[in-house]
Motif scaffolding. Structure first.
Motif, PDB file in Angstrom:
ATOM      1  N   LEU A   1      39.524  17.097 -13.322  1.00  0.00           N
ATOM      2  CA  LEU A   1      38.558  17.425 -12.077  1.00  0.00           C
ATOM      3  C   LEU A   1      38.084  16.050 -11.763  1.00  0.00           C
TER       4      LEU A   1
ATOM      5  N   GLY B   1      33.245  17.012  -6.518  1.00  0.00           N
ATOM      6  CA  GLY B   1      33.239  17.818  -5.325  1.00  0.00           C
ATOM      7  C   GLY B   1      32.044  17.298  -4.381  1.00  0.00           C
TER       8      GLY B   1
ATOM      9  N   GLU C   1      36.148  19.451  -8.434  1.00  0.00           N
ATOM     10  CA  GLU C   1      37.183  20.082  -7.744  1.00  0.00           C
ATOM     11  C   GLU C   1      38.471  19.874  -8.791  1.00  0.00           C
ATOM     12  N   LYS C   2      39.114  21.031  -9.043  1.00  0.00           N
ATOM     13  CA  LYS C   2      40.430  20.694  -9.864  1.00  0.00           C
ATOM     14  C   LYS C   2      41.344  20.038  -9.066  1.00  0.00           C
TER      15      LYS C   2
END
Length: 80
Positions: free
Chosen positions: A38, A41, A48-49
């Motif tokens: 990750l 974000g 966010e992956k």
């Protein structure tokens, strides 16, 4: 090995930070079922992956090593 407290692992490479997160099928498994890489974000506190790996691995150190390798390759792909 008990994994009731599944703590994300921060990893820094070439000035970029990612977090490694493992998922376990059962709390006492010797290795995780999957690993997620990750990055922070756009919204503070959300991630966010950027990559996902699936086992099986022989043990936890093998899973960790694979996750770090994938994370560092992803970071390298983001650099100019």
């Amino acid at each position: 090995m008990s994994h009731n407290l599944d703590t994300p692992i921060p990893h820094e490479y070439r000035g970029h930070k990612v977090v490694l997160k493992f998922e376990w099928t059962r709390p006492n498994d010797d290795s995780p079922a999957s690993a997620h890489i990750l990055e922070d974000g756009a919204v503070k506190g959300l991630a966010e992956k950027v990559a996902e790996l699936h086992g099986p691995w022989a043990d936890y150190p093998s899973a960790l090593s694979d996750a770090i390798e994938v994370a560092e390759r992803w970071i390298d792909s983001q650099l100019p």
